[in-house]
Every structure is written in structure tokens, then in C-alpha cells.
Design a protein around this motif. Structure first.
Motif, mmCIF file in Angstrom:
data_model
loop_
_atom_site.group_PDB
_atom_site.id
_atom_site.type_symbol
_atom_site.label_atom_id
_atom_site.label_comp_id
_atom_site.label_asym_id
_atom_site.label_seq_id
_atom_site.Cartn_x
_atom_site.Cartn_y
_atom_site.Cartn_z
ATOM 1 N N ASP A 25 -4.125 59.766 59.463
ATOM 2 C CA ASP A 25 -3.794 59.104 58.204
ATOM 3 C C ASP A 25 -2.611 59.595 57.806
ATOM 4 O OD1 ASP A 25 -7.082 59.124 56.728
ATOM 5 O OD2 ASP A 25 -5.709 57.664 57.576
ATOM 6 N N VAL A 26 -2.013 61.004 58.375
ATOM 7 C CA VAL A 26 -0.672 61.458 57.851
ATOM 8 C C VAL A 26 0.274 60.352 58.407
ATOM 9 C CG1 VAL A 26 0.783 63.245 58.467
ATOM 10 C CG2 VAL A 26 -1.503 63.653 58.001
ATOM 11 N N PHE A 27 0.134 59.961 59.434
ATOM 12 C CA PHE A 27 1.289 58.925 60.163
ATOM 13 C C PHE A 27 1.181 57.802 59.191
ATOM 14 C CE2 PHE A 27 0.271 61.577 63.960
ATOM 15 C CZ PHE A 27 1.428 61.784 64.252
ATOM 16 N N ALA A 28 -0.124 57.221 58.744
ATOM 17 C CA ALA A 28 -0.389 56.095 58.075
ATOM 18 C C ALA A 28 0.323 56.276 56.728
ATOM 19 C CB ALA A 28 -1.835 55.515 57.887
ATOM 20 N N VAL A 29 0.428 57.493 56.269
ATOM 21 C CA VAL A 29 1.127 57.778 54.802
ATOM 22 C C VAL A 29 2.661 57.430 54.999
ATOM 23 C CG1 VAL A 29 1.706 59.415 53.372
ATOM 24 C CG2 VAL A 29 -0.655 59.309 53.755
ATOM 25 N N VAL A 30 3.175 58.248 56.307
ATOM 26 C CA VAL A 30 4.664 58.295 56.219
ATOM 27 C C VAL A 30 4.883 56.599 56.769
ATOM 28 C CG1 VAL A 30 6.469 58.652 57.828
ATOM 29 C CG2 VAL A 30 4.662 60.390 57.139
ATOM 30 N N GLY A 31 4.257 55.873 57.323
ATOM 31 C CA GLY A 31 4.485 54.602 57.870
ATOM 32 C C GLY A 31 4.475 53.582 56.602
ATOM 33 N N THR A 32 3.518 53.887 55.728
ATOM 34 C CA THR A 32 3.474 53.022 54.708
ATOM 35 C C THR A 32 4.749 53.226 53.601
ATOM 36 O OG1 THR A 32 0.954 52.996 54.708
ATOM 37 C CG2 THR A 32 2.068 52.417 52.427
ATOM 38 N N GLN A 64 -6.086 51.356 54.290
ATOM 39 C CA GLN A 64 -6.134 50.129 53.385
ATOM 40 C C GLN A 64 -4.940 49.753 52.412
ATOM 41 O OE1 GLN A 64 -9.771 51.506 51.401
ATOM 42 N NE2 GLN A 64 -11.048 50.638 53.038
ATOM 43 N N ILE A 65 -4.370 50.900 52.024
ATOM 44 C CA ILE A 65 -3.070 50.427 51.255
ATOM 45 C C ILE A 65 -1.912 50.088 52.052
ATOM 46 C CG2 ILE A 65 -1.477 51.382 49.692
ATOM 47 C CD1 ILE A 65 -3.316 53.639 48.827
ATOM 48 N N GLN A 66 -1.942 50.741 53.395
ATOM 49 C CA GLN A 66 -1.090 50.028 54.532
ATOM 50 C C GLN A 66 -1.159 48.587 54.708
ATOM 51 O OE1 GLN A 66 -1.210 52.248 58.283
ATOM 52 N NE2 GLN A 66 -1.714 50.186 59.099
ATOM 53 N N ASP A 67 -2.439 48.273 54.861
ATOM 54 C CA ASP A 67 -2.710 46.726 55.152
ATOM 55 C C ASP A 67 -2.485 45.993 54.160
ATOM 56 O OD1 ASP A 67 -3.768 47.557 57.569
ATOM 57 O OD2 ASP A 67 -5.806 47.566 56.886
ATOM 58 N N ALA A 68 -2.571 46.255 52.770
ATOM 59 C CA ALA A 68 -2.363 45.419 51.677
ATOM 60 C C ALA A 68 -0.495 45.323 51.643
ATOM 61 C CB ALA A 68 -2.840 46.017 50.418
#
Length: 405
Positions: A212-219, A275-279
Motif C-alpha cells: 500500500d505504501v507503493f500504491a500511495v507513492v504511485g498514486t 481503489q483511489i489509484q484505480d479511480a
């Protein structure tokens, strides 16, 4: 051991091949020849210099490397390895795309004259391939990823050439050329590679707190750099602010849509960052074609909100059907995040094209729809071309994905 030797040998052969081809064909474009791009590629090379193009190339490249690279790190068994494979794909795809696109767009007197716009175009191609790999992530090895990249870049360039050069389609942000093609190309590869025993292996889908940390940075990278991505091929003068502002309005509305729908569909009390990343991804896929058109601010908000509804609904209701009925194992959910939003973006772009008028666009009409401004087409003709580009892309993506698989 055999797999490591195959990877080492293939990387060596591909790099030697590209070095030889670069030595024979590729040269830097002289500053006195800005018109090499002409009307063939969705670019504004005519009135720009390298100093202006460099920030765009930097943002687009960071978007491909960080935005997409970190987004595939959510699988606990393949997290960091997925990031490494993404970097490998980027490293090879850029070289191969410069060559393949160069032969079609920048070839003059037996040489490929490349500049900053060539690199931007190569990064767009790389983004499509990274989308495709999301459908087969964790189920293919690095050697197969390289072969997918080799064929995917070639087919992407063919589809792009047909749409942008032969059909005169306006798709600056890549709703069709990047998102739709990349998604359905990868999905068809996944379908051909379907293995029934993999349906029972849920371990590779497990996610932990660290991914999820990676998802945060990626988003965050998506929020920072994607408006530059959608506007990288728009004209410099007055069309760029439209693409940037429409992208931001779409982003904010899609994020709120996630907070509206996800709590109703899932029992978890808190939203996952993914989910925020997908949006975020879905909103940009929808806005790819329409970004430089006259969406208007409230239109961009409506479009973004609708795009933000697609991933939660798709993952909740459509993904199980694709897996059970069509035997398509979509690891990263590219169908919900890129495929369906890309189709919606193409339909929105067709509608806006049909409604375009010289009074509404003013001087921008020549920048967004040059063939209409020149009198070669009516807005109805242009809209039909935009619409026909959708089945052409789907056909090439599905046939090419089947062949690659």
C-alpha cells in the motif's frame, strides 16, 4: 539456471540488435528541421523547440517509470520483482519504440531523425505495454515479458499509425491508442495463457501493508505527472491549458466517486489506497481523447465522476464473470481501469467532435481538428472517423494479443 541463461541471452541479443539498428539508422534531428513530424503524428513539433519539449519528456518519462512501475507492487509475492520487470520493460520498449515509430514518422533520406518528441512518443508506447503486462503480472517470466514487449510495441505503432496518420483521428491523451489497446492486448494474451490450475492459487493475489505504501507513492506520481502526460502531444499555443485543466477536474471528481461508491459495495470501514489509484487511472483513460476538446469544466467533472464509478463496479461485478465465464485472469484489473474507461473516452471524444463548431473553438479548431479547419472534412465526417477508430483498435488489440499469447 536455464531461465536465467535465457533471460541473459535474450537481453544481450536484443541490446546488440538495437545498437546495430541505431548505428545504421538513428540520428539526432537538426534544430533547423522542426517539420519532420508534419501532420502524421499527434504532436506539435512544428512550433516547438527542444527546450520546451524537455520538461514534457521528463514528466511523461517519470509517469511511465514511477506511476506505472510502483502501481504493480501490490502483489505480496511479486511486489519488488514486478517493479524490476517494469523497469526492464521500460528500458527495452523505449529503444524499440524509437526504431519502430521512427520508420513510420521520422524517417527521411534513409535515416531516423529523432528528438524530444520521439522520446515522448516512445514513452506513450511504453505506457501501453506496461498496461498490457498488468493483465499477466505474476504469471509470465521476464523472458516472456520481453517477447510481449517486442511484439506489443510493433502492434501498438501499427495501430497508432492507422488511427493518427491514415484515419486522421484526434487522440492526444491516448484513450484508444494507449489505454484501450494496451488493456485488450494484454487481456487477450492472458486469455490465451489461461491455466485452469491457476484459478485455485489465491496466494499470489495476497496483498499486505507494505505494498500500500507503493500504491500511495504511485498514486501521488499519477496526480503530479499525468496532466503533463495527457497534454504532452497537444499544440503549444492555446490547447494545452484545456488538456491540463480538464485532467485535473476529472481527477478530483473520480476520487470523490470512489468515496461515494466503494463504502456501499465493500464491507471494509476504510478505503484501500489501491481503489483511489484505480479511480485516478480510469479518469485519465476517459479524458485521454477528450482532454484537448471543449469538455468545459463541469463536463470534465461529470466525466471524471462517471469514470470513478467504473472500477468499483467492475471489480465487484464484472471481474468474477470474466474469470469464470471467459477464463480471463486479469491480475491488475486493466479491463476495469483502462479498457472500459478507454472505450468511454472514445465515445465521449466522438460526441464532442460531432458538436464541435468554429465559433466555439475559434483558433483552436485548427489545432484540435486540423482536417476540419482546412475544409477537408466536416465535423460529422471527423466524428465518424473517431468512432470507427474504436473497432479498429479492438480488432488489432485482440488479434495481436492472440498472436502474442
Amino acid at each position: 539456471s536455464a531461465s536465467r541463461l535465457q533471460l541473459s541471452g535474450l537481453c544481450f541479443l536484443l541490446q546488440i540488435l538495437t545498437i546495430i539498428l541505431f548505428a545504421v539508422f538513428v540520428r539526432y534531428s537538426p534544430e533547423s528541421s522542426p517539420g519532420l513530424c508534419s501532420q502524421q503524428l499527434n504532436c506539435s513539433w512544428r512550433n516547438q523547440d527542444l527546450g520546451f519539449q524537455h520538461p514534457r519528456f521528463r514528466d511523461v518519462h517519470l509517469q511511465a517509470l514511477l506511476g506505472f512501475g510502483l502501481l504493480v507492487a501490490f502483489l505480496s509475492r511479486y511486489g519488488l520483482g514486478s517493479v524490476a520487470i517494469s523497469i526492464l520493460i521500460v528500458a527495452f520498449a523505449i529503444q524499440w519504440a524509437v526504431l519502430i515509430q521512427g520508420f513510420l514518422y521520422f524517417f527521411l533520406n534513409g535515416k531516423i531523425y529523432m528528438g524530444a518528441q520521439s522520446m515522448v512518443s516512445a514513452d506513450f508506447c511504453t505506457a501501453a505495454i506496461l498496461i498490457s503486462t498488468g493483465a499477466v503480472l505474476g504469471r509470465v517470466n521476464p523472458v516472456q515479458m520481453l517477447l510481449l514487449t517486442l511484439l506489443g510495441v510493433t502492434l501498438f505503432t501499427l495501430n497508432e499509425y492507422i488511427l493518427l496518420s491514415l484515419m486522421g483521428v484526434s487522440d492526444s491523451g491516448g484513450s484508444l491508442t494507449v489505454h484501450t489497446f494496451g488493456a485488450y492486448f494484454g487481456l487477450m494474451v492472458s486469455r490465451i495463457l489461461h491455466q485452469p490450475r491457476m484459478d485455485k492459487r489465491k496466494g499470489q493475489q495476497d496483498t499486505g501493508h507494505q505494498p500500500d505504501v507503493f500504491a500511495v507513492v504511485g498514486t501521488v506520481c499519477l496526480w503530479i505527472f499525468w496532466p503533463s502526460f495527457t497534454s504532452a502531444t497537444t499544440a503549444r499555443d492555446n490547447a494545452e491549458p484545456w488538456a491540463v485543466l480538464n485532467a485535473y477536474f476529472s481527477l478530483v471528481a473520480s476520487t470523490l466517486a470512489t468515496f461515494v461508491l466503494s463504502p456501499l459495495l465493500y464491507e471494509e470501514s476504510t478505503l484501500w489506497m489501491v481503489q483511489i489509484q484505480d479511480a485516478t487511472l480510469a479518469s485519465m483513460a476517459v479524458m485521454g481523447m477528450a482532454g484537448e476538446m471543449l469538455v468545459t469544466p463541469f463536463g470534465a467533472l461529470i466525466t471524471g465522476f462517471l469514470a470513478g464509478l467504473i472500477p468499483p463496479l467492475g471489480f465487484r461485478f464484472l471481474t468474477p464473470v470474466l474469470c469464470s465465464r471467459l477464463k480471463i485472469q486479469d491480475t491488475c484489473g486493466v479491463h476495469n481501469v483502462h479498457g472500459l474507461p478507454g472505450i468511454l473516452g472514445a465515445l465521449l471524444g466522438t460526441l464532442l467532435t460531432a458538436l464541435a463548431t468554429a465559433d466555439a473553438y475559434g483558433g483552436r479548431l485548427e489545432l484540435v481538428f486540423p482536417l476540419v479547419a482546412q475544409g477537408s472534412r466536416t465535423t460529422t465526417d471527423q466524428a465518424l472517423c473517431q468512432l470507427c477508430a474504436l473497432p479498429v483498435t479492438l480488432l488489432l488489440a485482440t488479434l495481436g494479443g492472440s498472436l502474442t499469447g
